[in-house]
Design an enzyme around this catalytic site. Structure first.
Site, short mmCIF file in Angstrom:
data_model
loop_
_atom_site.label_atom_id
_atom_site.label_comp_id
_atom_site.label_asym_id
_atom_site.label_seq_id
_atom_site.Cartn_x
_atom_site.Cartn_y
_atom_site.Cartn_z
CE LYS A 55 -64.23 5.05 50.78
NZ LYS A 55 -64.68 4.23 51.94
CD GLN A 99 -65.09 0.60 52.11
OE1 GLN A 99 -64.30 1.36 52.03
NE2 GLN A 99 -66.52 0.89 52.44
CG ASP A 122 -63.08 5.38 58.13
OD1 ASP A 122 -63.54 6.04 57.32
OD2 ASP A 122 -62.91 3.97 58.03
N1 GUN Z 1 -68.42 1.58 54.71
C1 GUN Z 1 -69.42 2.39 54.24
N2 GUN Z 1 -69.12 3.58 54.62
C2 GUN Z 1 -67.71 3.50 55.17
C3 GUN Z 1 -66.86 4.47 55.93
O1 GUN Z 1 -67.06 5.76 55.75
N3 GUN Z 1 -65.64 4.06 56.20
C4 GUN Z 1 -65.26 2.59 56.13
N4 GUN Z 1 -64.22 2.22 56.71
N5 GUN Z 1 -66.13 1.64 55.90
C5 GUN Z 1 -67.43 2.11 55.15
#
Ligand code: GUN
Length: 301
Positions: A55, A99, A122
């Site tokens: 990311k 995350q 998100d």
């Molecule tokens: N962990 C796995 N996929 C995601 C996601 O799309 N967003 C977040 N915040 N954590 C994750």
């Protein structure tokens, strides 16, 4: 029977990232606005570290301002919330992603609720989830958005189709169902307590599998010609006993790929299907959040 189209999520994600990159350059040149993304990782979960690195790298490559906060595994709830509040107040940051999963001593729901919904790239706050569930415009979770983009490209108009979503998580199942409903699909959410999953799945023109069970969806669960989107990423031992004894593992989806491709009309591979779309959609949401925050109405890439 026509041959199954294997959907190339990586190529679609590359195209989406290129389009976001061009729009970021335009925002910077015309308005002096550089979209900024903050990613917060607590602890040292191996998979999360890989995702978070990606990311950070991809947002920088798209021309964004990008910061990654890596916090110790014993970070307290108050410290994490304090960071979220600082990012909420930071004018250089337009998108915040915490995350998941968080270490067990932290209350993820309470942390997410402290995010400014306008920076919730998100789509996990009650405001954004509620807006999506109410059929209103919202920042939507990245993996579901990626699924929708792939489906639109494969099928064109989705209206009127029968969609079955396997799984009801807040990250994928529920929001993907909301997005498909907004496209006027007839949506069924099936889950571990549903009776006779194979026959529910066989009704689906669109089948989205997001259950985290390796190769659960078999070929005879699929309606001939259906579009099958496999969100699962499961690490399993090699079937070959020699390789397995050496501790070798591989990644498989929630769909038994070889069987499914004999029946489906469209199918995403896993890995290499939905996965690459997730980060590309995060960049898209960050661009959208930055533009909206400045009162600009960009056409979404
Ligand atoms: N962990 C796995 N996929 C995601 C996601 O799309 N967003 C977040 N915040 N954590 C994750």
């Amino acid at each position: 029977m026509t041959e199954c189209v294997i959907i190339d999520g990586k190529a679609r994600a590359d195209a989406l990232r290129a389009s976001v990159t061009a729009q970021v350059a335009r925002l910077r040149a015309e308005y002096g606005l550089q979209p900024g993304l903050a990613v917060v990782l607590v602890g040292d979960d191996a998979a999360s570290q890989v995702y978070v690195r990606s990311k950070g790298e991809q947002s920088l490559a798209a021309g964004m301002h990008s910061v990654t906060h890596r916090l110790a595994v014993d970070t307290s709830q108050a410290e994490l919330i304090d960071l979220v509040e600082r990012l909420n107040a930071d004018p250089l940051i337009h998108g915040i992603l915490v995350q998941l999963p968080l270490p067990a001593h932290l209350d993820a729901g309470a942390v997410l609720e402290r995010l400014n919904p306008a920076k919730d790239v998100d789509g996990l706050t009650m405001v954004n989830a509620g807006r999506l569930a109410s059929g209103l415009d919202a920042l939507t979770p990245c993996t579901p958005l990626g699924c929708l983009i792939l489906l639109r490209e494969a099928l064109g108009v989705l209206s009127g189709r029968n969609a079955v979503v396997l799984g009801r998580s807040i990250l994928v199942g529920r929001p993907v169902a909301g997005l498909l409903l907004a496209e006027n699909c007839t949506v069924t959410i099936a889950h571990s307590k549903s009776r006779d999953l194979p026959s529910i799945c066989r009704q689906a023109d669109i089948l989205v599998a997001a259950v985290g069970r390796p190769e659960m969806v078999k070929g005879d669960w699929i309606k001939p010609g259906a579009a099958v989107i496999d969100v699962g990423i499961n690490r399993v031992p090699f079937r070959d006993p020699v390789q397995a004894a050496l501790g070798k593992t591989k990644l498989v989806g929630d769909v038994a790929f070889k069987q499914a491709r004999q029946v489906a009309g469209w199918l995403t591979p896993a890995p290499g299907g939905v996965g690459p779309m997730t980060v590309a959609c995060l960049l898209r949401n960050t661009l959208t959040a930055a533009a909206r925050g400045a009162g600009l109405d960009l056409a979404a890439p």
